[in-house]
Design a protein around this motif. Structure first.
Motif, PDB file in Angstrom:
ATOM      1  N   LYS A   5       0.849  -1.190   0.000  1.00  0.00           N
ATOM      2  CA  LYS A   5       0.000   0.000   0.000  1.00  0.00           C
ATOM      3  C   LYS A   5       0.884   1.239   0.000  1.00  0.00           C
ATOM      4  O   LYS A   5       1.802   1.335   0.789  1.00  0.00           O
ATOM      5  CB  LYS A   5      -0.886   0.020   1.246  1.00  0.00           C
ATOM      6  N   GLN A   6       0.568   2.165  -0.886  1.00  0.00           N
ATOM      7  CA  GLN A   6       1.287   3.431  -0.944  1.00  0.00           C
ATOM      8  C   GLN A   6       0.233   4.544  -0.908  1.00  0.00           C
ATOM      9  O   GLN A   6      -0.470   4.782  -1.892  1.00  0.00           O
ATOM     10  CB  GLN A   6       2.112   3.528  -2.220  1.00  0.00           C
ATOM     11  N   TYR A   7       0.137   5.207   0.243  1.00  0.00           N
ATOM     12  CA  TYR A   7      -0.843   6.276   0.398  1.00  0.00           C
ATOM     13  C   TYR A   7      -0.353   7.526  -0.328  1.00  0.00           C
ATOM     14  O   TYR A   7       0.793   7.923  -0.188  1.00  0.00           O
ATOM     15  CB  TYR A   7      -1.087   6.571   1.879  1.00  0.00           C
ATOM     16  N   LEU A   8      -1.240   8.115  -1.109  1.00  0.00           N
ATOM     17  CA  LEU A   8      -0.890   9.287  -1.901  1.00  0.00           C
ATOM     18  C   LEU A   8      -0.966  10.543  -1.043  1.00  0.00           C
ATOM     19  O   LEU A   8      -1.856  10.692  -0.221  1.00  0.00           O
ATOM     20  CB  LEU A   8      -1.829   9.415  -3.100  1.00  0.00           C
ATOM     21  N   LYS A   9      -0.021  11.446  -1.257  1.00  0.00           N
ATOM     22  CA  LYS A   9       0.023  12.684  -0.482  1.00  0.00           C
ATOM     23  C   LYS A   9      -0.893  13.751  -1.060  1.00  0.00           C
ATOM     24  O   LYS A   9      -1.318  14.655  -0.362  1.00  0.00           O
ATOM     25  CB  LYS A   9       1.452  13.219  -0.428  1.00  0.00           C
ATOM     26  N   THR A  10      -1.192  13.642  -2.348  1.00  0.00           N
ATOM     27  CA  THR A  10      -1.948  14.691  -3.030  1.00  0.00           C
ATOM     28  C   THR A  10      -3.461  14.520  -2.984  1.00  0.00           C
ATOM     29  O   THR A  10      -4.186  15.459  -3.277  1.00  0.00           O
ATOM     30  CB  THR A  10      -1.525  14.772  -4.507  1.00  0.00           C
ATOM     31  N   LYS A  11      -3.933  13.317  -2.660  1.00  0.00           N
ATOM     32  CA  LYS A  11      -5.375  13.086  -2.576  1.00  0.00           C
ATOM     33  C   LYS A  11      -5.653  11.917  -1.645  1.00  0.00           C
ATOM     34  O   LYS A  11      -4.756  11.118  -1.365  1.00  0.00           O
ATOM     35  CB  LYS A  11      -5.979  12.863  -3.956  1.00  0.00           C
ATOM     36  N   PRO A  12      -6.894  11.803  -1.164  1.00  0.00           N
ATOM     37  CA  PRO A  12      -7.224  10.731  -0.218  1.00  0.00           C
ATOM     38  C   PRO A  12      -7.399   9.378  -0.917  1.00  0.00           C
ATOM     39  O   PRO A  12      -8.502   8.866  -1.065  1.00  0.00           O
ATOM     40  CB  PRO A  12      -8.523  11.214   0.427  1.00  0.00           C
ATOM     41  N   ALA A  13      -6.296   8.841  -1.380  1.00  0.00           N
ATOM     42  CA  ALA A  13      -6.306   7.575  -2.108  1.00  0.00           C
ATOM     43  C   ALA A  13      -5.057   6.778  -1.769  1.00  0.00           C
ATOM     44  O   ALA A  13      -4.084   7.307  -1.237  1.00  0.00           O
ATOM     45  CB  ALA A  13      -6.377   7.830  -3.612  1.00  0.00           C
ATOM     46  N   CYS A  14      -5.113   5.501  -2.103  1.00  0.00           N
ATOM     47  CA  CYS A  14      -3.998   4.601  -1.846  1.00  0.00           C
ATOM     48  C   CYS A  14      -3.757   3.752  -3.085  1.00  0.00           C
ATOM     49  O   CYS A  14      -4.692   3.170  -3.645  1.00  0.00           O
ATOM     50  CB  CYS A  14      -4.316   3.710  -0.645  1.00  0.00           C
ATOM     51  N   LYS A  15      -2.509   3.687  -3.501  1.00  0.00           N
ATOM     52  CA  LYS A  15      -2.114   2.833  -4.617  1.00  0.00           C
ATOM     53  C   LYS A  15      -1.788   1.458  -4.024  1.00  0.00           C
ATOM     54  O   LYS A  15      -0.877   1.331  -3.209  1.00  0.00           O
ATOM     55  CB  LYS A  15      -0.896   3.447  -5.309  1.00  0.00           C
ATOM     56  N   VAL A  16      -2.548   0.458  -4.434  1.00  0.00           N
ATOM     57  CA  VAL A  16      -2.397  -0.887  -3.879  1.00  0.00           C
ATOM     58  C   VAL A  16      -1.906  -1.832  -4.964  1.00  0.00           C
ATOM     59  O   VAL A  16      -2.491  -1.901  -6.047  1.00  0.00           O
ATOM     60  CB  VAL A  16      -3.740  -1.401  -3.310  1.00  0.00           C
ATOM     61  N   THR A  17      -0.827  -2.551  -4.672  1.00  0.00           N
ATOM     62  CA  THR A  17      -0.288  -3.534  -5.605  1.00  0.00           C
ATOM     63  C   THR A  17      -0.485  -4.928  -5.013  1.00  0.00           C
ATOM     64  O   THR A  17      -0.080  -5.202  -3.889  1.00  0.00           O
ATOM     65  CB  THR A  17       1.205  -3.282  -5.883  1.00  0.00           C
ATOM     66  N   PHE A  18      -1.124  -5.782  -5.800  1.00  0.00           N
ATOM     67  CA  PHE A  18      -1.381  -7.173  -5.427  1.00  0.00           C
ATOM     68  C   PHE A  18      -0.421  -8.042  -6.233  1.00  0.00           C
ATOM     69  O   PHE A  18      -0.309  -7.869  -7.451  1.00  0.00           O
ATOM     70  CB  PHE A  18      -2.814  -7.567  -5.792  1.00  0.00           C
ATOM     71  N   LYS A  19       0.283  -8.966  -5.559  1.00  0.00           N
ATOM     72  CA  LYS A  19       1.236  -9.839  -6.250  1.00  0.00           C
ATOM     73  C   LYS A  19       1.040 -11.288  -5.836  1.00  0.00           C
ATOM     74  O   LYS A  19       0.811 -11.587  -4.670  1.00  0.00           O
ATOM     75  CB  LYS A  19       2.671  -9.434  -5.927  1.00  0.00           C
ATOM     76  N   LEU A  20       1.186 -12.156  -6.816  1.00  0.00           N
ATOM     77  CA  LEU A  20       1.211 -13.603  -6.589  1.00  0.00           C
ATOM     78  C   LEU A  20       2.533 -14.111  -7.130  1.00  0.00           C
ATOM     79  O   LEU A  20       2.836 -13.917  -8.315  1.00  0.00           O
ATOM     80  CB  LEU A  20       0.056 -14.296  -7.308  1.00  0.00           C
ATOM     81  N   THR A  21       3.316 -14.754  -6.301  1.00  0.00           N
ATOM     82  CA  THR A  21       4.646 -15.209  -6.711  1.00  0.00           C
ATOM     83  C   THR A  21       4.561 -16.438  -7.610  1.00  0.00           C
ATOM     84  O   THR A  21       3.597 -17.197  -7.555  1.00  0.00           O
ATOM     85  CB  THR A  21       5.510 -15.524  -5.488  1.00  0.00           C
ATOM     86  N   ALA A  22       5.581 -16.616  -8.409  1.00  0.00           N
ATOM     87  CA  ALA A  22       5.630 -17.727  -9.353  1.00  0.00           C
ATOM     88  C   ALA A  22       5.628 -19.078  -8.652  1.00  0.00           C
ATOM     89  O   ALA A  22       5.041 -20.035  -9.151  1.00  0.00           O
ATOM     90  CB  ALA A  22       6.850 -17.595 -10.250  1.00  0.00           C
ATOM     91  N   ASP A  23       6.273 -19.171  -7.491  1.00  0.00           N
ATOM     92  CA  ASP A  23       6.309 -20.454  -6.788  1.00  0.00           C
ATOM     93  C   ASP A  23       4.938 -20.844  -6.255  1.00  0.00           C
ATOM     94  O   ASP A  23       4.652 -22.016  -6.058  1.00  0.00           O
ATOM     95  CB  ASP A  23       7.342 -20.443  -5.660  1.00  0.00           C
ATOM     96  N   ARG A  24       4.075 -19.882  -6.044  1.00  0.00           N
ATOM     97  CA  ARG A  24       2.710 -20.162  -5.573  1.00  0.00           C
ATOM     98  C   ARG A  24       1.837 -20.708  -6.706  1.00  0.00           C
ATOM     99  O   ARG A  24       0.960 -21.520  -6.478  1.00  0.00           O
ATOM    100  CB  ARG A  24       2.119 -18.868  -5.001  1.00  0.00           C
ATOM    101  N   LEU A  25       2.084 -20.244  -7.935  1.00  0.00           N
ATOM    102  CA  LEU A  25       1.267 -20.627  -9.095  1.00  0.00           C
ATOM    103  C   LEU A  25       2.148 -21.031 -10.272  1.00  0.00           C
ATOM    104  O   LEU A  25       2.124 -20.385 -11.316  1.00  0.00           O
ATOM    105  CB  LEU A  25       0.386 -19.449  -9.514  1.00  0.00           C
TER     106      LEU A  25
END
Length: 102
Positions: A5-25
């Motif tokens: 999660k990366q909360y943005l300083k300029t607006k009330p929003a959050c940049k969220v990155t979802f990752k699934l690793t190769a070893d899991r799938l």
């Protein structure tokens, strides 16, 4: 699996990155991120597969919110995220959904 999660300083929003690793799938060819943020539409947010085999997707979501979500692997297997903030019962099955809180 991971969620960053990366909360943005300029607006009330959050940049969220979802990752699934190769070893899991290791055999997965496609993964979609489905949730309340895209009306559980399997075509709305396909995750990108890197050369290393990792799947990822990034969304910008409003803060002070909560969303249920899951991963759909190859159109048939549902997965929850081990790094979710919580888990709630699904409204359509006996499974639980992952929850992200911002």
């Amino acid at each position: 699996m991971s969620i960053s999660k990366q909360y943005l300083k300029t607006k009330p929003a959050c940049k969220v990155t979802f990752k699934l690793t190769a070893d899991r799938l290791p055999a997965a060819t496609q993964v979609a991120l489905l949730g309340e943020f895209n009306d559980w539409d399997p075509a709305a947010l396909p995750m990108k597969k890197s050369k290393s085999g990792e799947f990822s997707a990034t969304l910008t979501l409003p803060v002070n919110s909560e969303y249920q979500f899951r991963y759909l692997v190859d159109g048939g297997t549902w997965l929850n995220d081990e790094d979710a903030d919580a888990y709630l019962p699904s409204r359509v099955s006996y499974d639980e959904n992952s929850v992200i809180r911002l």
